[in-house]
Each structure stands twice: as C-alpha cells, then as structure tokens.
Scaffold this active site. Structure first.
Site, PDB file in Angstrom:
ATOM      1  CB  SER A   1      -0.912   0.023   1.224  1.00  0.00           C
ATOM      2  OG  SER A   1      -0.239   0.553   2.360  1.00  0.00           O
ATOM      3  CG  ASP A   2       1.402   5.640  -1.809  1.00  0.00           C
ATOM      4  OD1 ASP A   2       2.402   5.913  -1.119  1.00  0.00           O
ATOM      5  OD2 ASP A   2       1.208   6.116  -2.939  1.00  0.00           O
ATOM      6  CD1 TRP A   3       5.436   6.286   3.958  1.00  0.00           C
ATOM      7  CD2 TRP A   3       5.081   4.637   2.515  1.00  0.00           C
ATOM      8  NE1 TRP A   3       6.568   5.479   3.927  1.00  0.00           N
ATOM      9  CE2 TRP A   3       6.366   4.465   3.058  1.00  0.00           C
ATOM     10  CE3 TRP A   3       4.612   3.681   1.593  1.00  0.00           C
ATOM     11  CZ2 TRP A   3       7.209   3.412   2.712  1.00  0.00           C
ATOM     12  CZ3 TRP A   3       5.455   2.627   1.236  1.00  0.00           C
ATOM     13  CH2 TRP A   3       6.724   2.501   1.789  1.00  0.00           C
TER      14      TRP A   3
END
Length: 617
Positions: A326-328
């Site tokens: 996942s992105d942050w």
C-alpha cells in the site's frame, strides 16, 4: 568472519541465522526459493510474521550509524523496530555519501542478523537520481549520478536509454545496499495540473508500456536474482486522472475520475509490468468516483481498500501473485512536528484504524506502507478477526522476494566499492549527457539557437549560475547592454503549506503570473530572449510565444547541461511527452483521463526542434 558465518561438516559455508549450529533448510543456498520459504515460515512466531507486513521510513544516523531516536519523519529508534517490532522493510530517506550509506546498510544487517531467525532487511527508496527533493515523492541525487526526471527520459523517446539508466541506477543502489526501488511510476498523467508528472514517463500508453518493460529489465534483469533491484511498480490502476489535478496525498485531492471512459488505457503499463515479473505493485491513494467497469460500479474507496481492484482485477483478472504494497499512511494519521496529515483513508475516513487494517487485508494488500502498528495486527489475530493463514499468505510473497534477491545468503556490501561505484565519473557523464539531450526546443526564431556562435557574446542571464555561463559568454548586467538574454524559470504553481508535505507539491493553476510575463516582454524589447522552463508539469507558455526568440523546456537539467544543449555542444533532441495546453480554460474543459485531451494545444506532444530545424515526426 561475521558472527553468523558457519561451515558444515562437509565444508559448505552458510549463514547460521538462528544460531543453532546447523544449516537449516532456509539457510541452505542450494535449495529452491519455495522450499526455503516453507521452512522459514514454519519456524516463525506470529510476531515475526506480522512484522514482515510493515514497510516504513527509516533515517540514517550520523556517520552511517544506526539512528536510535525518532527522526524528522521516521517514528521510532532503529533497534526498536527491528528487534521488538520485527520489521524488515525500510524506505531510506537522506543519504549524504555512498560510504555512509554502505556502512549503515552493514550495521543494519548486523542488527537484523541478531534477531531470532536473522531475517535480513530489505532497504527501499523512492527515486533518487534526478533533481526533485520531496519526501513524499523523490530525492535529489546527492552522491548518485544525476539524470533528468523520468519525464525527461520520456522526452528522449529512447527505450534503450531508459534501460541503460535503470542498469546504472540499479548498480549504484546495490552498491549501498538498496535492493528495492519504489518505482517505476507508470501513471499516465492525463490531467495537466497533476503534481506528480515529473516522475512519470508521459502519457503515450504505447511508449510508456515499452519504457516500463525496459525500466524493469534494467533494474531487475531477466529475472529477479542476487544482481537485481526489486521494483515496486506504481500506482495501480493508474494515478493520473485526478479530479482538477489535485493530488491524492491530500483530502481535497482524493477523487479520481474517468469522464472519457479510458480506464483500460491507464492499465496498460501495469499489464506489461506484470508480464515482466515486477516484484511488487503499489495502488494509489485516489478513490474512483463514478467508475463503472464491465457493467459493475466500482466502490468509491481508495484503491488499496478495494477488493474489486486489488483482488478481483489485479490478482484474479490480471493474474498477479507478487507483493502488493500500500502507499503510505492509510491506517493512522501522520504527525510530524506540529503538522499533521490525516490518514489517506479516502472513502473510509469514518472507520477506525482497526477497521481500516481489516479492509486493507480483505482487499488483498500484503504490506502496509509507512506504518509500524504491529501491535494492532497482533490484536486482530489474537481476537480471531484475522486468521494466521491470511498473514502467512502475505508473508510468503514477501519472503519470496528476499530469498530471490539473495539477501539471506549475503546482505552486506563493500564500503570501498560503494564509494568507487556510486557517482562514478562515467555514470555522471552519461547522466549529464542525458540531461542536455532531453532539453526540448519548442520555438527558435531567426535561428537564435545555437547560442554563443562566433564572437564571445554578452549575455544577460537570470536563473543561470555565473560560473556556468562564463564558459560560454561574458555577463551583461542589463538587457540593454546584452547581445542576447537567457532566462531560466520554473513551471508555475500555487504555493500551499497547511498540511504536512503540501509545500513540496506543485499544484493548482498552470498560468504564469502576469507580472513575470510583462517583465520578460520588456527584456525581449531590448535583445533576443531565450526562455528555458523547468517543466515538472505542463505550463501555459502561450504568453511567451509572441515575443520570445526561443523557447525550450527541460525536465531536470543542470545549468551546465542546459548551456551545453543551447550551444549545440550536446545537441538537444527532446520531444514533448505531453501536450502544452493553450489556456487554463482548455485544461478545465478537458477530460481528466484522456491523453492529448486539451483543445488546440500551443505545442503538441511530440513537438521538438533540432537547433537547425524541425525534427522529423
């Protein structure tokens, strides 16, 4: 000899990672990846497995030592996240020198080797070979060779050059222990205002697809192995069509739209990435609004939360079985100093962190980017809300990459060799040639370019270092005293600084301020004017066309590289990888997901002049 190095009775060397004096199957370099993964998974505690599912930021301490206190962005001391939380994936930020980076890698791997099963660390990075310095996107090159931004590689329109860049960048990464690239970024930037275009390869889906394959081949090789840098291709299923071009890092930019019905076109580079065995894929923050695919409405939640996107589309339809990272910060708000950035939980803002984690796992995410809340995952397992088998499924994918990279067999690097390889003169020279060659000439009246021909001219310059200009011309203090004027400017944007990271993103209108236009017109009244624009996004160049003798754009080039191009010493050969819109009205009227979607652009994609005339198109 390091503490974990051992030799079997038969004389075979191995790393005794669990310290039992025996070469267990997961420590045996002769065995296949799956056999080694099976053995290690059977030995790990649930705490160790859970730690594998987190991938967060880390910072280097002074002199390449481990940082044992929270940093500017990193949340915890290094020993705590490695020994107590069992994390083994870290996105490194600042790196001052190659020797420091290599020393730090070795210290970090020594720390990891002292844990119960000695799982080596995977160090990752955002792009760090160009000019943009933005902790949410990329880092300036520092000790590494410096190249144009990926949009500049696209301007070269040379698939072999992309492959060559990736091989050099990968070699420099490996020298300091970086074994995972949080790129390529293969979004098609079809909304002209979007603030993350510099790191893309443009929006011609055919060329982006070809360049994606070359990029992955350069970093990963024909297959993932000990000489590879594993790539996380992003941002699935394509982050370019942001509503009004606002970025999904921020609440006002959460909506992604497809008014032109071009969703499938944005998928194409990812299909190639999957064919090329990309080690990982990262979905974007954005949430689709009004998207219907094959008669099925797509839930309006951030892509990582969407089972329709991650499991049904990516896993089942496209057949991808690699790591989904996942992105942050999708679970918890991010607090940095006195600033806060809300969790990018778009469409699920009302859920608790616990519920968001469950949604991500159900969607099919393997690793949580920017998070280290291991205790939350362990609580969910203890409650029976998450089965250990679900943790094993993701842990298996993650460990598979570590074994294929050879990290279990040798995660260390040679500090002297790192200093020799990173930023080597030949790599720097090649990067500088690419910077100059990617300069794209859009207008050249009366053969103003090449500059500096004949007698040494007097040049009035703005935005160009005096020492760089001195190699070609004498400096004039005013346009009235000059033979020619050279002005370097950046593409316009609307400054913002309310949320963490916001000040580093160039967003909003593409119009230059009228005062700047008027001032440049006055300069042009005194002498021929050459305007060079740093194009991190398309800019409305229309006001400059009537009075500029020459207009060129660059995508990350030093003063020396720009002057080499304008002089013809390194002939500029860039072509526009995106349209330059005629007006903001045209931008606002365009469909966000449609390539070449603005009406009557002032310069079309593919435009590029040699300094002797138009290129053949």
């Amino acid at each position: 000899m390091r503490a974990e190095d051992r030799t079997t009775e038969e004389g075979l060397p191995f790393r005794d990672l669990n310290g039992n004096g025996v070469m267990d199957p997961y420590e045996d370099p002769r065995l296949g990846t799956e056999e080694r993964v099976d053995d290690l998974l059977s030995r790990l505690s649930i705490e160790e497995k859970a730690g594998l599912l987190f991938h967060t930021v880390i910072e280097i301490g002074e002199g390449g030592e481990l940082r044992e206190e929270p940093g500017a962005i990193s949340k915890s001391p290094t020993s705590q996240v490695v020994r107590q939380k069992h994390l083994t994936h870290f996105n490194v930020h600042g790196m001052r020198t190659a020797r420091e980076g290599a020393h730090w890698n070795n210290r970090l791997q020594e720390l990891a080797a002292g844990t119960s099963h000695g799982i080596p660390v995977t160090i990752s990075t955002d792009p760090r070979h160009a000019f943009v310095e933005n902790s949410g996107v990329a880092f300036a090159a520092g000790p590494f060779s410096q190249w144009p931004e990926p949009l500049g590689l696209a301007a070269l329109d040379d698939v072999d050059q992309v492959r060559r860049f990736a091989r050099i960048a990968g070699r420099e990464y490996r020298a300091v222990g970086i074994r995972m690239a949080l790129h390529p970024q293969v979004d098609l930037p079809t909304e002209a205002r979007w603030g993350r275009q510099a790191q893309t390869l443009g929006y011609d889906a055919d060329r982006v697809t070809a360049m994606t394959g070359a990029y992955l081949e350069g970093f990963q090789g024909a297959e993932l192995g000990p000489e590879s840098v594993a790539c996380i291709t992003k941002h699935f299923p394509g982050g370019g069509p942001q509503l009004d071009g606002e970025d999904a890092h921020f609440p006002y930019g959460r909506e992604q739209v497809y008014p032109g019905g071009r969703f499938e076109e944005h998928l194409r580079p990812f299909v190639e990435a999957i064919r090329r065995d990309t080690a990982g894929i990262m979905p974007y923050y954005g949430m689709p609004v009004g998207l219907v695919r094959r008669g099925q409405p797509i839930e309006e939640v951030g892509f990582s939360y969407s089972r329709q996107i991650v499991t049904e589309l990516l896993r089942e339809e496209l057949g991808y079985d690699g790591v989904v990272l996942s992105d942050w910060e999708l679970i918890n708000d991010n607090h940095v100093g006195d600033q806060v950035l809300p969790a990018r939980a778009w469409g699920v803002e009302d859920l608790t962190p616990r519920e968001r984690m469950l949604r991500l796992l159900d969607a099919g995410v393997d690793q949580f980017g920017g998070e280290e809340c291991v205790e939350l995952l362990l609580e969910l397992v203890a409650e029976g809300a998450v089965a250990e088998e679900r943790i094993d499924r993701s842990a298996r994918r993650i460990l598979r990459v570590k074994f294929r990279l050879g990290l279990f067999d040798d995660p260390y690097v040679d500090e002297d060799e790192a200093e020799r390889i990173v930023g080597a003169a030949e790599f720097r020279a090649e990067g500088e040639r690419a910077q100059a060659a990617s300069v794209t000439v859009l207008q050249n009246r009366d053969r103003t370019l090449p500059m500096f021909e004949g007698a040494r001219p007097k040049v009035y310059a703005e935005g160009v270092a005096a020492e760089a200009l001195a190699a070609y011309a004498d400096s004039a203090s005013a346009p009235e005293d000059a033979d020619i004027a050279l002005v370097r400017i950046g593409a316009p944007f609307e400054p913002r600084d309310d949320l963490f990271l916001e000040a580093w993103f160039h967003q909003g209108s593409l119009d230059f301020p009228p005062g700047l236009v008027a001032r440049l017109r006055r300069i042009a009244a005194h002498c021929p004017l050459v305007i060079v624009v740093n194009l991190d996004r398309p800019a409305i160049l229309t006001p400059f066309v009537p009075f500029a003798a020459a207009i060129a754009v660059e995508f990350g080039s030093s003063d020396a590289a720009v002057l080499a191009a304008l002089s013809g010493r390194i002939p500029p050969r860039g072509v526009l990888p995106v349209d330059i819109p005629r007006s903001m009205d045209a931008v606002r009227a365009a469909f966000a997901d449609v390539p070449d979607g603005t009406e009557d652009p002032v310069f079309r994609r593919g435009t590029g002049l040699t300094i002797d005339g138009p290129r053949a198109q």
